[in-house]
Design a protein around this motif. Structure first.
Motif, PDB file in Angstrom:
ATOM      1  N   LEU A 168     -25.246 -52.092 -70.116  1.00 28.14           N
ATOM      2  CA  LEU A 168     -24.759 -53.332 -70.722  1.00 28.14           C
ATOM      3  C   LEU A 168     -25.387 -54.551 -70.062  1.00 28.14           C
ATOM      4  CD1 LEU A 168     -20.960 -52.540 -71.192  1.00 28.14           C
ATOM      5  CD2 LEU A 168     -22.709 -52.694 -72.975  1.00 28.14           C
ATOM      6  N   SER A 169     -25.611 -54.462 -68.747  1.00 29.04           N
ATOM      7  CA  SER A 169     -26.192 -55.611 -68.044  1.00 29.04           C
ATOM      8  C   SER A 169     -27.616 -55.879 -68.482  1.00 29.04           C
ATOM      9  CB  SER A 169     -26.142 -55.383 -66.532  1.00 29.04           C
ATOM     10  OG  SER A 169     -27.033 -54.336 -66.155  1.00 29.04           O
ATOM     11  N   LEU A 170     -28.286 -54.847 -68.970  1.00 27.86           N
ATOM     12  CA  LEU A 170     -29.648 -55.045 -69.460  1.00 27.86           C
ATOM     13  C   LEU A 170     -29.669 -55.733 -70.803  1.00 27.86           C
ATOM     14  CD1 LEU A 170     -31.331 -51.624 -68.568  1.00 27.86           C
ATOM     15  CD2 LEU A 170     -31.682 -53.824 -67.421  1.00 27.86           C
ATOM     16  N   ASN A 171     -28.615 -55.608 -71.553  1.00 20.88           N
ATOM     17  CA  ASN A 171     -28.639 -56.073 -72.939  1.00 20.88           C
ATOM     18  C   ASN A 171     -27.662 -57.193 -73.243  1.00 20.88           C
ATOM     19  OD1 ASN A 171     -30.467 -54.004 -74.484  1.00 20.88           O
ATOM     20  ND2 ASN A 171     -29.267 -52.808 -73.035  1.00 20.88           N
ATOM     21  N   SER A 172     -26.683 -57.434 -72.404  1.00 21.14           N
ATOM     22  CA  SER A 172     -25.729 -58.510 -72.637  1.00 21.14           C
ATOM     23  C   SER A 172     -25.535 -59.282 -71.346  1.00 21.14           C
ATOM     24  CB  SER A 172     -24.391 -57.950 -73.125  1.00 21.14           C
ATOM     25  OG  SER A 172     -23.487 -58.991 -73.373  1.00 21.14           O
ATOM     26  N   ILE A 173     -25.757 -60.593 -71.382  1.00 24.81           N
ATOM     27  CA  ILE A 173     -25.781 -61.408 -70.180  1.00 24.81           C
ATOM     28  C   ILE A 173     -24.573 -62.347 -70.150  1.00 24.81           C
ATOM     29  CG2 ILE A 173     -27.111 -63.141 -68.906  1.00 24.81           C
ATOM     30  CD1 ILE A 173     -28.389 -60.392 -68.943  1.00 24.81           C
ATOM     31  N   SER A 174     -24.026 -62.545 -68.976  1.00 22.77           N
ATOM     32  CA  SER A 174     -22.961 -63.516 -68.802  1.00 22.77           C
ATOM     33  C   SER A 174     -23.168 -64.263 -67.497  1.00 22.77           C
ATOM     34  CB  SER A 174     -21.595 -62.821 -68.799  1.00 22.77           C
ATOM     35  OG  SER A 174     -20.562 -63.748 -68.575  1.00 22.77           O
ATOM     36  N   GLY A 224     -17.667 -64.670 -76.217  1.00 21.62           N
ATOM     37  CA  GLY A 224     -16.837 -64.505 -75.033  1.00 21.62           C
ATOM     38  C   GLY A 224     -17.636 -64.543 -73.753  1.00 21.62           C
ATOM     39  N   SER A 225     -18.949 -64.345 -73.845  1.00 26.31           N
ATOM     40  CA  SER A 225     -19.833 -64.456 -72.688  1.00 26.31           C
ATOM     41  C   SER A 225     -20.562 -65.791 -72.737  1.00 26.31           C
ATOM     42  CB  SER A 225     -20.852 -63.311 -72.682  1.00 26.31           C
ATOM     43  OG  SER A 225     -20.205 -62.065 -72.567  1.00 26.31           O
ATOM     44  N   ILE A 226     -21.067 -66.230 -71.593  1.00 27.61           N
ATOM     45  CA  ILE A 226     -21.752 -67.514 -71.510  1.00 27.61           C
ATOM     46  C   ILE A 226     -22.983 -67.388 -70.626  1.00 27.61           C
ATOM     47  CG2 ILE A 226     -19.701 -68.954 -71.855  1.00 27.61           C
ATOM     48  CD1 ILE A 226     -19.641 -69.340 -68.787  1.00 27.61           C
ATOM     49  N   GLY A 269     -22.610 -70.842 -75.177  1.00 31.65           N
ATOM     50  CA  GLY A 269     -21.901 -69.669 -75.670  1.00 31.65           C
ATOM     51  C   GLY A 269     -21.364 -69.936 -77.063  1.00 31.65           C
ATOM     52  N   PHE A 270     -20.453 -69.104 -77.498  1.00 40.05           N
ATOM     53  CA  PHE A 270     -19.803 -69.288 -78.805  1.00 40.05           C
ATOM     54  C   PHE A 270     -18.590 -70.187 -78.623  1.00 40.05           C
ATOM     55  CE2 PHE A 270     -22.333 -65.538 -79.424  1.00 40.05           C
ATOM     56  CZ  PHE A 270     -22.698 -65.574 -80.762  1.00 40.05           C
ATOM     57  N   ILE A 271     -18.395 -71.093 -79.568  1.00 36.57           N
ATOM     58  CA  ILE A 271     -17.334 -72.087 -79.446  1.00 36.57           C
ATOM     59  C   ILE A 271     -16.848 -72.500 -80.820  1.00 36.57           C
ATOM     60  CG2 ILE A 271     -18.883 -74.093 -79.440  1.00 36.57           C
ATOM     61  CD1 ILE A 271     -17.089 -75.288 -77.215  1.00 36.57           C
ATOM     62  N   SER A 272     -15.589 -72.955 -80.879  1.00 38.60           N
ATOM     63  CA  SER A 272     -14.997 -73.496 -82.112  1.00 38.60           C
ATOM     64  C   SER A 272     -14.645 -74.962 -81.862  1.00 38.60           C
ATOM     65  CB  SER A 272     -13.741 -72.724 -82.516  1.00 38.60           C
ATOM     66  OG  SER A 272     -14.038 -71.390 -82.824  1.00 38.60           O
ATOM     67  N   PRO A 273     -15.346 -75.920 -82.492  1.00 38.42           N
ATOM     68  CA  PRO A 273     -15.059 -77.340 -82.246  1.00 38.42           C
ATOM     69  C   PRO A 273     -13.744 -77.782 -82.878  1.00 38.42           C
ATOM     70  CG  PRO A 273     -16.738 -77.099 -83.935  1.00 38.42           C
ATOM     71  CD  PRO A 273     -16.465 -75.726 -83.423  1.00 38.42           C
ATOM     72  N   GLY A 274     -13.055 -78.667 -82.187  1.00 37.29           N
ATOM     73  CA  GLY A 274     -11.809 -79.231 -82.720  1.00 37.29           C
ATOM     74  C   GLY A 274     -10.798 -78.166 -83.089  1.00 37.29           C
ATOM     75  N   SER A 319     -17.475 -61.724 -83.928  1.00 40.88           N
ATOM     76  CA  SER A 319     -18.399 -60.598 -83.738  1.00 40.88           C
ATOM     77  C   SER A 319     -19.857 -61.042 -83.704  1.00 40.88           C
ATOM     78  CB  SER A 319     -18.209 -59.565 -84.857  1.00 40.88           C
ATOM     79  OG  SER A 319     -18.453 -60.144 -86.135  1.00 40.88           O
ATOM     80  N   GLY A 320     -20.092 -62.337 -83.591  1.00 43.29           N
ATOM     81  CA  GLY A 320     -21.459 -62.841 -83.566  1.00 43.29           C
ATOM     82  C   GLY A 320     -22.204 -62.466 -82.294  1.00 43.29           C
ATOM     83  N   ILE A 321     -23.511 -62.416 -82.404  1.00 45.37           N
ATOM     84  CA  ILE A 321     -24.374 -62.074 -81.275  1.00 45.37           C
ATOM     85  C   ILE A 321     -25.548 -63.052 -81.243  1.00 45.37           C
ATOM     86  CG2 ILE A 321     -25.959 -60.352 -80.309  1.00 45.37           C
ATOM     87  CD1 ILE A 321     -24.223 -58.184 -81.565  1.00 45.37           C
ATOM     88  N   LEU A 322     -25.854 -63.547 -80.052  1.00 47.36           N
ATOM     89  CA  LEU A 322     -27.048 -64.359 -79.830  1.00 47.36           C
ATOM     90  C   LEU A 322     -28.090 -63.480 -79.152  1.00 47.36           C
ATOM     91  CD1 LEU A 322     -28.395 -67.229 -79.861  1.00 47.36           C
ATOM     92  CD2 LEU A 322     -27.514 -67.501 -77.535  1.00 47.36           C
ATOM     93  N   LYS A 323     -29.315 -63.463 -79.678  1.00 46.51           N
ATOM     94  CA  LYS A 323     -30.327 -62.549 -79.170  1.00 46.51           C
ATOM     95  C   LYS A 323     -31.698 -63.232 -79.153  1.00 46.51           C
ATOM     96  CE  LYS A 323     -32.524 -58.080 -80.256  1.00 46.51           C
ATOM     97  NZ  LYS A 323     -32.515 -56.929 -81.209  1.00 46.51           N
TER      98      LYS A 323
END
Length: 422
Positions: free
Chosen positions: A22-28, A42-44, A55-60, A93-97
């Motif tokens: 997981l550390s190779l493919n998902s960073i926080s 949920g990760s930043i 990271g992922f965020i919801s404004p207002g 469930s979004g992913i940044l890659k």
């Protein structure tokens, strides 16, 4: 007992391997992503100096999810950039890659909802969040700022950060401008845009849709003539760069303990906010628009606005209202006309008007190397020339700026206004 120990050791080994995978493919909490690494909701990632997070965020009050950058050290997350402004996610469930070719993408399952659209592949791409708030894609072995493959500072939203260039890269054709959010809950592009108009003498303009709404005035070598309240001080400094390669405005914070951001809000206000560690809150530093006189062309052609007068609009010396009846009802939009028409012959001259915010410069001509006397002679030789002024007020004034149309959007400012020869 030995069997139980073997099972326990095997379980530990599996957990370690899973964590390693997981550390190779998902960073926080690092400041970068490498090729084929992902960032889940949920990760930043955090800039190296700890100033910004991504990271992922919801404004207002929105429940939509966006990939954004915000100030880390402030209690309330001040969002400074959003990638997928027009393509929000409705789930977590979004992913940044960062893909193997060096493009940053946002995935909803297997669907790409946003991409940095970088087309040239590199061997070792890395995307990094800098302490300036800039998100950059570069070759892992190349830290040169001129060699970024892509950067968020080229695709701004409603926020201007210190170091950001608002304007044009004349070599690539890239224009960097601000666009408002629809609301505090919806970062989609709103009605207002703030950018540098290159027609005539360059100037910053604010538009509401296609209509011009506010103009800070042309750069006079020291500041934008229409915003004397935004002069450099002990907190920040700024400059306007104009050469063959670039045309842009930028500012820098002088005191490193102060965080600063300039926002174009959903109502079209251009506001600068500061955060100090002592106050632990965002404080309004200044607003570019000050009063009713900042409404574009409020007094019409050859009219000048003075907020300390009643009525605020008046015709310049030598001019009179185009419609006296409308003028008496505070409808000044049709402006003023000359009392005596120009003959375009020997004897025509100029009247000096001091303490003015210079008129709209879209239909103008300029030469930064001419003297003011040469400027006067050039204007007199052209029957279409209506006024002239210096392009730079430093050292008693230099450069030549000529107008060839009606003079629009002037206001009185005795302390910081310029001399205009009409």
């Amino acid at each position: 007992m030995e069997g139980s120990s073997s099972v326990s050791n095997f379980f530990t080994f599996l957990c370690c391997m899973l964590f390693f995978f997981l550390s190779l493919n998902s960073i926080s909490a690092l400041d970068n992503l490498r090729a084929n690494q992902t960032l889940i909701d949920g990760s930043i990632i955090v800039s190296d100096g700890g100033h910004f997070e991504l990271g992922f965020i919801s404004p207002g009050r929105s429940t939509n999810r966006y990939v954004g950058i915000w100030y880390k050290k402030t209690m309330k997350k001040a969002i400074v950039w959003i990638a997928n402004r027009e393509s929000p996610l409705s789930t977590t469930s979004g992913i940044l890659k960062l893909d193997s070719k060096g493009s940053l993408i946002i995935l909803n399952g297997s669907d790409v909802v946003w991409s940095s659209n970088y087309s040239t592949s590199v061997n070792n791409p890395v995307v990094q969040l800098l302490d300036s708030g800039n998100l950059v894609i570069r070759d892992e072995n190349d830290n040169g700022t001129e060699n970024y493959l892509w950067q968020s500072f080229d695709t701004p939203g409603n926020t201007l950060l210190p170091g950001y260039k608002l304007g044009w890269n004349l070599e690539t054709g890239i224009e960097r401008y601000l666009s408002s959010w629809i609301s505090e809950d919806d970062p989609s592009p709103g009605e207002y845009t703030y950018h540098i108009n290159r027609s005539g003498f360059p100037q910053l303009i604010l538009r509401k849709g296609s209509a011009l709404d506010f103009r800070p005035g042309p750069w006079n070598g020291v500041h934008f003539s229409g915003t004397p309240n935004s002069k450099p001080d002990l907190i920040y400094k700024y400059d306007f760069i104009s050469n063959n390669k670039e045309l842009y405005y930028h500012y820098e914070v002088v005191n490193s303990s102060v965080a600063m951001r300039r926002i174009l809000d959903s109502l079209g206000n251009i506001q600068t906010w500061t955060w100090t560690e002592k106050s632990e809150s965002w404080q309004l530093y200044f607003t570019a628009q000050r009063d009713e006189c900042d409404r574009y062309a409020l007094c019409g052609a050859y009219g000048s606005c003075d907020i300390n007068s009643s009525p605020a609009c008046a015709c310049l010396d030598g001019f009179e209202p185009k419609s006296e009846k409308e003028w008496e009802t505070a409808n000044w939009l049709r402006g003023c006309v000359r009392k005596v028409k120009l003959s375009c012959a020997e004897g025509d001259g100029f009247v000096k008007h001091s303490g003015l915010i210079l008129p709209y410069t879209q239909r103008s001509w300029f030469d930064k190397n001419m003297s003011l006397d040469d400027c006067k002679r050039v204007c007199l030789k052209n029957c279409s020339c209506t006024a002239y002024a210096s392009t730079d007020i430093r050292g008693g004034g230099r450069g030549c700026l000529l107008w060839f149309n009606e003079l629009i959007d002037m206001r009185e400012h005795k302390e910081d206004g310029q001399d205009l020869y009409i």
